[in-house]
Design a protein around this motif. Structure first.
Motif, mmCIF file in Angstrom:
data_model
loop_
_atom_site.group_PDB
_atom_site.id
_atom_site.type_symbol
_atom_site.label_atom_id
_atom_site.label_comp_id
_atom_site.label_asym_id
_atom_site.label_seq_id
_atom_site.Cartn_x
_atom_site.Cartn_y
_atom_site.Cartn_z
ATOM 1 N N CYS A 157 -3.765 5.212 -2.483
ATOM 2 C CA CYS A 157 -4.725 6.234 -2.081
ATOM 3 C C CYS A 157 -3.945 7.510 -1.802
ATOM 4 C CB CYS A 157 -5.520 5.778 -0.868
ATOM 5 S SG CYS A 157 -7.020 6.757 -0.627
ATOM 6 N N THR A 208 0.862 -1.184 0.000
ATOM 7 C CA THR A 208 0.000 0.000 0.000
ATOM 8 C C THR A 208 0.898 1.233 0.000
ATOM 9 O OG1 THR A 208 -0.280 0.567 2.357
ATOM 10 C CG2 THR A 208 -1.623 -1.263 1.505
ATOM 11 N N LEU A 226 -1.880 -1.085 -3.400
ATOM 12 C CA LEU A 226 -3.091 -0.275 -3.253
ATOM 13 C C LEU A 226 -2.694 1.175 -3.054
ATOM 14 C CD1 LEU A 226 -5.108 -2.581 -0.806
ATOM 15 C CD2 LEU A 226 -5.070 -2.617 -3.310
ATOM 16 N N ASP A 286 -5.320 1.530 -7.987
ATOM 17 C CA ASP A 286 -5.812 2.812 -7.487
ATOM 18 C C ASP A 286 -7.171 2.581 -6.832
ATOM 19 O OD1 ASP A 286 -6.628 5.448 -7.113
ATOM 20 O OD2 ASP A 286 -5.848 6.104 -9.069
ATOM 21 N N VAL A 287 -7.253 2.818 -5.530
ATOM 22 C CA VAL A 287 -8.492 2.585 -4.785
ATOM 23 C C VAL A 287 -9.180 3.897 -4.409
ATOM 24 C CG1 VAL A 287 -7.744 0.335 -3.941
ATOM 25 C CG2 VAL A 287 -7.317 2.357 -2.539
ATOM 26 N N ARG A 288 -8.819 4.970 -5.120
ATOM 27 C CA ARG A 288 -9.478 6.259 -4.882
ATOM 28 C C ARG A 288 -10.791 6.316 -5.642
ATOM 29 N NH1 ARG A 288 -5.136 10.294 -7.092
ATOM 30 N NH2 ARG A 288 -4.898 8.564 -8.541
ATOM 31 N N ARG A 338 -7.205 2.241 2.328
ATOM 32 C CA ARG A 338 -6.377 1.238 1.641
ATOM 33 C C ARG A 338 -5.925 0.161 2.621
ATOM 34 N NH1 ARG A 338 -2.576 5.603 2.068
ATOM 35 N NH2 ARG A 338 -0.603 4.942 2.996
ATOM 36 N N PRO A 351 -0.937 4.832 6.292
ATOM 37 C CA PRO A 351 -2.039 3.877 6.170
ATOM 38 C C PRO A 351 -2.976 3.817 7.376
ATOM 39 C CG PRO A 351 -0.021 2.718 6.694
ATOM 40 C CD PRO A 351 0.350 4.162 6.481
ATOM 41 N N CYS A 355 -6.486 5.314 6.698
ATOM 42 C CA CYS A 355 -6.781 5.285 5.267
ATOM 43 C C CYS A 355 -7.497 3.989 4.915
ATOM 44 C CB CYS A 355 -5.494 5.396 4.462
ATOM 45 S SG CYS A 355 -5.803 5.428 2.683
#
Length: 145
Positions: A115, A5, A113, A30-32, A125, A120, A123
């Motif tokens: 963000c 991450t 991952l 991309d987990v945004r 992620r 982290p 977050c």
């Protein structure tokens, strides 16, 4: 299987891309929810995809199913929501979406991952990685920053 991450806030491009290159990650996931934000010039979708390929030979994929809803983000970020409440709602969202069944392990394996959050701890992620570890088992989570 490894999953990494990383967040891009408070990082310059050199640090960010070197961390990714040194990790051995094969793709950035991309987990945004919004991947065209102006928060970091190098982290906008099209620029990021280009830089990852050219600088690191890393694939880019955007998976908004691993992002919170806009309402959740607004409540937490804009309206002073607390982390614990956000965490509970996000975990429920991942469960509702059944991400452990709908997201391919091959995409996550050796992926990173991404963000925006610097660390982290607060977050989503981290929550995604921990949720998948809980459901898939053999998942080694490594936070790059």
């Amino acid at each position: 299987m490894n999953v990494f991450t990383i967040g891009f806030t408070k990082k310059n491009a050199r640090y960010f891309f070197e961390k990714l290159r040194q990790s051995g990650t094969k793709r950035v996931v991309d987990v945004r929810l919004n991947n065209v934000s102006q928060l970091a010039g190098f982290a906008k979708r099209d620029d990021l995809s280009y830089f990852l390929k050219e600088i690191c030979n890393i694939e880019y994929i955007h998976l908004p199913d691993l992002a919170p809803t806009q309402e959740m983000l607004d409540e937490y970020k804009k309206h002073g929501g607390d982390w614990k409440g956000y965490e509970v709602k996000f975990l429920e969202l991942m469960e509702k979406r059944k991400i452990e069944k709908t997201i391919s392990q091959e995409i996550i394996a050796e992926g990173c991952l991404l963000c925006s959050e610097d660390k982290p701890h607060f977050c989503h992620r981290r929550l995604v990685a921990e949720y998948l570890k809980q459901h898939w088992g053999d998942l080694d989570i490594r936070h790059l920053g």
